[in-house]
Design a protein around this motif. Structure first.
Motif, PDB file in Angstrom:
ATOM      1  N   ARG A 116      58.220 -17.497 -18.864  1.00 24.62           N
ATOM      2  CA  ARG A 116      57.871 -18.341 -20.013  1.00 24.62           C
ATOM      3  C   ARG A 116      56.705 -17.747 -20.791  1.00 24.62           C
ATOM      4  O   ARG A 116      56.123 -18.390 -21.628  1.00 24.62           O
ATOM      5  N   THR A 130      53.688 -16.052 -16.267  1.00 23.51           N
ATOM      6  CA  THR A 130      53.881 -17.401 -15.751  1.00 23.51           C
ATOM      7  C   THR A 130      54.641 -17.293 -14.441  1.00 23.51           C
ATOM      8  O   THR A 130      55.554 -16.478 -14.304  1.00 23.51           O
ATOM      9  N   ALA A 137      55.326 -24.075 -13.433  1.00 27.20           N
ATOM     10  CA  ALA A 137      55.039 -22.824 -14.138  1.00 27.20           C
ATOM     11  C   ALA A 137      53.606 -22.851 -14.661  1.00 27.20           C
ATOM     12  O   ALA A 137      53.240 -23.719 -15.457  1.00 27.20           O
ATOM     13  N   HIS A 138      52.796 -21.899 -14.202  1.00 24.37           N
ATOM     14  CA  HIS A 138      51.400 -21.782 -14.637  1.00 24.37           C
ATOM     15  C   HIS A 138      51.073 -20.327 -14.955  1.00 24.37           C
ATOM     16  O   HIS A 138      51.797 -19.411 -14.560  1.00 24.37           O
ATOM     17  N   ILE A 139      49.974 -20.130 -15.674  1.00 26.85           N
ATOM     18  CA  ILE A 139      49.544 -18.794 -16.080  1.00 26.85           C
ATOM     19  C   ILE A 139      48.717 -18.167 -14.962  1.00 26.85           C
ATOM     20  O   ILE A 139      47.787 -18.790 -14.436  1.00 26.85           O
ATOM     21  N   GLU A 158      54.008 -27.995 -16.804  1.00 28.49           N
ATOM     22  CA  GLU A 158      54.596 -26.657 -16.847  1.00 28.49           C
ATOM     23  C   GLU A 158      54.161 -25.949 -18.122  1.00 28.49           C
ATOM     24  O   GLU A 158      54.184 -26.542 -19.201  1.00 28.49           O
ATOM     25  N   VAL A 159      53.792 -24.698 -18.002  1.00 28.47           N
ATOM     26  CA  VAL A 159      53.368 -23.866 -19.125  1.00 28.47           C
ATOM     27  C   VAL A 159      54.570 -23.101 -19.672  1.00 28.47           C
ATOM     28  O   VAL A 159      55.423 -22.645 -18.918  1.00 28.47           O
ATOM     29  N   ARG A 160      54.629 -22.957 -20.991  1.00 24.68           N
ATOM     30  CA  ARG A 160      55.636 -22.098 -21.631  1.00 24.68           C
ATOM     31  C   ARG A 160      55.077 -21.628 -22.965  1.00 24.68           C
ATOM     32  O   ARG A 160      54.076 -22.137 -23.448  1.00 24.68           O
ATOM     33  N   TYR A 173      49.265 -22.295 -25.382  1.00 29.13           N
ATOM     34  CA  TYR A 173      50.591 -22.444 -24.811  1.00 29.13           C
ATOM     35  C   TYR A 173      51.083 -23.865 -25.014  1.00 29.13           C
ATOM     36  O   TYR A 173      50.308 -24.768 -25.316  1.00 29.13           O
TER      37      TYR A 173
END
Length: 176
Positions: A116, A130, A137-139, A158-160, A173
């Motif tokens: 992502r 990610t 989902a994380h950085i 969740e990160v994208r 993000y």
């Protein structure tokens, strides 16, 4: 593999027509490789990721703005593994050599989602990506030489769509 059929309601004929658009996500999407070409000689070299026992798909290389290195994401066709590599092309004695250093691997018995966001940090010495290693989902940031992945985000989201500001001083993000 069957192809997904999708109705197209706005057509020249005025009638609903069926378009064949893509394979289903769980189907075999086909394997790929990455080739590097040395421009002066035209010599081409397929990058060896050391994954001969796996069928893989390679996502395009992202070049560092400060180093002669590229970052690439490699996914297993069965979607159970993803590897991140730093590539270093060099011409030695008129021969092209490309080293591929694995800097991160993610495995899940069920499914590893598509990246992502991934690329170079502005210093050219670290990579961000990610990962769902905590089930969200994380950085994470990793040295381009390999090492520990450091979490930049955490929490029940969740990160994208990870992006840098134009001056490269801020990451932003989207989050769920």
């Amino acid at each position: 593999n069957r192809i997904t059929e999708m109705p197209d309601y706005v057509t020249e004929s005025g009638y609903t027509e069926v378009r064949k658009i893509r394979n289903k996500v769980g189907d075999n999407q086909g394997k790929s490789a990455l080739v590097v070409i040395e421009l002066a000689s035209g010599e081409a070299k397929m990058v060896d990721f050391g994954l001969e026992e796996r069928e893989i798909s390679v996502r395009g290389a992202q070049w560092s703005e400060t180093e002669n290195k590229a970052f690439v994401s490699v996914s297993a066709i069965d979607h159970k593994d993803r590897w991140y590599y730093v590539l270093t092309p060099e011409v030695k004695e008129d021969k092209l050599e490309v080293s591929a250093l694995s800097v991160y691997n993610e495995h899940h018995d069920a499914w590893v989602n598509w990246p992502r966001g991934a690329g170079w940090m502005p210093d050219g010495k670290h990579i961000y990506l990610t990962s769902e290693k905590t089930d969200k989902a994380h950085i994470y940031v990793i040295p381009a030489t390999g090492g520990e992945a450091v979490a930049y985000t955490s929490g029940d989201f969740e990160v994208r769509n990870v992006r840098f500001s134009k001056d490269k001083k801020v990451i932003y993000y989207s989050a769920s």
